[in-house]
Write a protein that holds these residues in place. Structure first.
Motif, PDB file in Angstrom:
ATOM      1  N   ARG A  95      33.859  33.400  25.703  1.00 32.98           N
ATOM      2  CA  ARG A  95      32.762  33.814  24.659  1.00 32.98           C
ATOM      3  C   ARG A  95      32.375  35.173  24.840  1.00 32.98           C
ATOM      4  O   ARG A  95      31.932  35.502  25.551  1.00 32.98           O
ATOM      5  CB  ARG A  95      31.943  33.365  23.451  1.00 32.98           C
ATOM      6  N   ASN A 122      26.036  32.895  18.577  1.00 33.86           N
ATOM      7  CA  ASN A 122      26.501  31.181  18.038  1.00 33.86           C
ATOM      8  C   ASN A 122      27.300  30.934  17.624  1.00 33.86           C
ATOM      9  O   ASN A 122      27.000  29.675  16.452  1.00 33.86           O
ATOM     10  CB  ASN A 122      24.956  30.388  17.924  1.00 33.86           C
ATOM     11  N   ARG A 134      28.499  35.299  21.694  1.00 31.90           N
ATOM     12  CA  ARG A 134      27.758  33.950  22.460  1.00 31.90           C
ATOM     13  C   ARG A 134      26.046  34.497  21.913  1.00 31.90           C
ATOM     14  O   ARG A 134      25.036  33.715  21.487  1.00 31.90           O
ATOM     15  CB  ARG A 134      27.082  35.470  23.225  1.00 31.90           C
TER      16      ARG A 134
END
Length: 747
Positions: free
Chosen positions: A257, A265, A262
């Motif tokens: 990712r 999320n 990240r």
């Protein structure tokens, strides 16, 4: 090719006609048609991520919306439907007639994907305008046919479209999407500008030389309102992205990712890059080719290779089982030998022959057995019934190690040449005269198979006589002769022999004896005293792993012999203390490490290169830091990446940023988080011992070249795959000569 000018809410209508008189009905984009008839075309620009930008970008986007309405029926539910192929080709042909675009696959794909977005927007507009009320709920009555758009829509198409939209499944999907989009957590606030043109605007306003901005920078700017304020939650996500970008490499950002995903999320979707907008893909952003699926032939070849590996592992497993069986039979003998090892082997270091008992009892190599009390192997206790052995000569190239080396992941004896391994006591035999060159009839030992450690014995015999002469002179003269190094072909480690003789004849021969070496303030930025113990000298004499005391002593040698009195070198090169910047201290006291580095950087008035030998906890590497240019050169003799040392990288990056702030340096926005790390293709070691010797030679060569910038392929004058033992012995000779010159060891 027309557009409805009456409906100002239509997001796909051309900008140059949407604010004109709305009572005129459908309007064709006459300016483009007239220019096309005059053979006048519009130029468009593309950014580094292959996205549409420039002054004509909005005009092209609007024109695409008009063409979509003309050629694509509103009943088309899937843009990927092959039946739309001819209509898409017409749209592409019309665009090429009026706009200067390369007729390439990548450009056509971008334009048609944009056309697909315009088509979905057109269908959504019709739904919200004619099929829903003000509360965005579907109406129960039959909506009337939109006469205004008769040029685009037939009555049959309208009836079919209404039926599609009244389907219960569609209503559920529509309600879900409406609820999800009704209250976004981080609202986009740039209208029709888009990420690509927003990036273009920022780069123009800042007059930056950069061609692209990081996704999280664009993401933040796209959520800044007209008043210029940034919400706290948006700023928090941006700050988290800045922190993550220091510890995640580009490869990790691409393979897993992204930094932005990240921080948010959220999952990463294929074929797109969050925060970059339409048309930017992982392929275009990271400049890496797309991974294609393997063919059947490639799959079969891979399968065959795996099967071969499995068979080899089975054979190796069988050999290990056989060895364990033989070892169990000799267990009692080994235990008895371990109890009486001091009687069987002379104390100290002795030449020996190495045997294996499985699958046949045979001689496999030669080396030296180290029978010393409390000896460790790679900082770990030796297994019961084993002694520490250095491998010099291999006679059986396929011989396995009795115990694989977990540090270097070595299983074959031939890969352990020049390093230390554990060997069973009952398979070691003392050899008082280890041959340095086999007899002509012996085909088992070839000179090129001997390690550099065994080749050292060539000059050891001549050195013994020299050592005896030195010992006889000690009674009459305290100062030892200092001579220059002989030529390579007849190299004798004179200073090592002289220093070792001095140590044996002085109080340094006793355990716990030390010497103190003053380190001036100019060397590390503070005055201190370095402690040298007997074990430090033994490490040099025996070519073992080095401690910080030896590394710092060599730094003092470089300062005294190269930099003292030389303003150019002393102003260009500086050193960082390994006692204040190392893995252990970073984990315990990161703030003190950072404060020391920043203070060290602040002492520079011009461009300086700071040489920082770094102990990672298991080996040495060298950092060469240019804090003004914000460049860090990474020299690792085991070919590792700086991403393997996140604590080290974070400390250096943070220190450079604090240094930048304290000197109030102005850095372009795009570079604020991009401190440059360069992995130098330096010589590599071939064992698990030479880290410290390589670092010392790196520092010497960098200072000798007198260059702030280190080439990524290393200096041409010193470029090689591996340092020879002679090159490392020369470093040791300089150290030993310095000890003698400073009179640190006296009789």
């Amino acid at each position: 090719m027309a557009s409805d000018q009456e409906n100002s809410q239509d997001a796909n209508a051309p900008d140059d006609t949407s604010e004109k008189e709305i009572t005129r009905g459908i309007t064709i984009m006459k300016s483009i048609i007239r220019d096309r008839d005059k053979a006048v075309t519009y130029n468009v620009n593309w950014n580094a991520d292959n996205q549409l930008i420039g002054s004509n970008a909005a005009k092209l986007a609007s024109y695409i919306g008009t063409l979509v309405r003309m050629h694509i029926p509103i009943t088309a539910t899937r843009w990927s439907n092959k039946e739309l192929g001819s209509a898409k080709d017409k749209i592409w042909t019309e665009i090429l007639r009026s706009f200067n675009i390369e007729d390439t696959t990548i450009r056509k794909k971008y334009i048609l994907q944009l056309a697909g977005k315009r088509h979905r927007g057109w269908r959504t507009f019709l739904t919200n305008k004619y099929l829903k009320d003000k509360e965005k709920n579907f109406v129960e009555y039959d909506p009337e046919y939109p006469v205004k758009y008769a040029i685009f829509i037939t009555e049959e198409e309208w009836v079919a479209f209404v039926a599609q939209r009244r389907d219960e499944n569609f209503k559920k999907v529509s309600a879900t999407n409406r609820e999800r989009a009704s209250n976004p957590t981080y609202a986009y606030k740039k209208g029709r500008l888009g990420y690509a043109r927003l990036e273009e605007k920022i780069l123009d306003e800042t007059k930056s030389d950069a061609t692209s901005l990081p996704p999280h920078v664009l993401w933040k700017e796209a959520r800044v309102g007209k008043d210029g304020t940034v919400r706290d939650d948006v700023q928090h996500i941006y700050d988290e992205c800045e922190t993550l970008s220091q510890s995640i490499s580009t490869a990790e950002d691409q393979e897993n990712r992204s930094v932005l995903s990240r921080a948010l999320n959220v999952p990463e979707y294929p074929g797109r890059v969050r925060g970059k907008g339409h048309g930017c893909t992982p392929t275009s952003l990271y400049k890496n080719p797309r991974r294609r699926n393997p063919s059947n032939q490639e799959v079969m070849e891979t399968l065959q290779a795996l099967q071969a590996q499995v068979l080899q592992l089975q054979k190796d497993n069988e050999r290990y089982r056989c060895m364990e069986k033989c070892s169990s039979q000799l267990k009692e003998t080994s235990e008895k030998a371990s109890i009486n090892c001091q009687n069987k082997f002379p104390e100290g270091i002795s030449s020996c022959q190495l045997y294996l008992s499985s699958p046949t009892y045979r001689l496999v190599g030669k080396g030296k057995v180290h029978n010393t009390s409390g000896d460790l192997l790679h900082h770990r206790p030796l297994p019961d019934g084993h002694l520490k052995v250095s491998v010099d000569v291999v006679l059986d190239k396929d011989a396995l190690l009795p115990i694989p080396d977990i540090v270097s992941e070595t299983t074959l004896l031939r890969d352990a040449i020049g390093s230390f391994v554990a060997w069973p006591l009952d398979l070691i035999f003392i050899d008082d005269e280890t041959p340095t060159k086999p007899a002509s009839k012996d085909k088992g030992i070839l000179r090129h198979n001997e390690s550099v450690a065994s080749q050292k014995e060539v000059f050891a015999q001549g050195s013994q006589q020299l050592s005896q002469k030195i010992g006889s002179r000690q009674k009459n003269k305290r100062d030892l002769p200092v001579t220059s190094l002989p030529k390579k072909g007849a190299f004798v480690p004179r200073y090592q022999i002289s220093l070792e003789t001095l140590v044996d004849s002085s109080d340094m021969a006793t355990a716990g004896a030390i010497r103190l070496l003053d380190m001036e303030e100019d060397i590390f930025g503070y005055s201190c005293t370095e402690t040298i113990g007997k074990e430090d000298l033994e490490h040099i004499f025996r070519h073992q792993e080095l401690g910080v005391g030896v590394i710092h002593t060599y730094i003092r040698f470089l300062y005294d012999n190269f930099m003292r009195g030389n303003d150019q070198l002393s102003n260009r090169f500086r050193f960082v203390s390994s006692s204040l910047v190392n893995k252990a201290l970073i984990c315990r006291e990161p703030d003190s490490c950072r404060e020391y580095l920043v203070k060290r950087f602040m002492a520079s008035s011009t461009n300086n290169l700071y040489l920082c030998p770094y102990n990672s906890g298991c080996h040495w590497l060298l950092l060469a830091i240019d804090p003004l240019k914000e460049v860090v050169y990474f020299l690792n003799s085991i070919d590792g990446e700086w991403t393997n040392y996140p604590d080290m990288k974070q400390l250096v990056d943070t220190s450079i940023k604090v240094f930048r702030s304290q000197r109030q340096a102005r850095v372009p926005r795009t570079k604020s988080s991009n401190i440059t790390w360069i992995k130098v293709q330096c010589p590599l070691q071939r064992n698990g011992i030479d880290y410290g010797y390589f670092v010392m030679r790196f520092m010497r060569e960098i200072i000798n070249m007198n260059q702030i910038e280190i080439p990524i392929t290393y200096f041409d004058e010193y470029k090689c795959a591996h340092y020879t033992r002679l090159q490392l012995e020369q470093i040791k000779e300089e150290l030993c000569q310095y000890f003698i010159k400073k009179r640190l060891i006296s009789i």
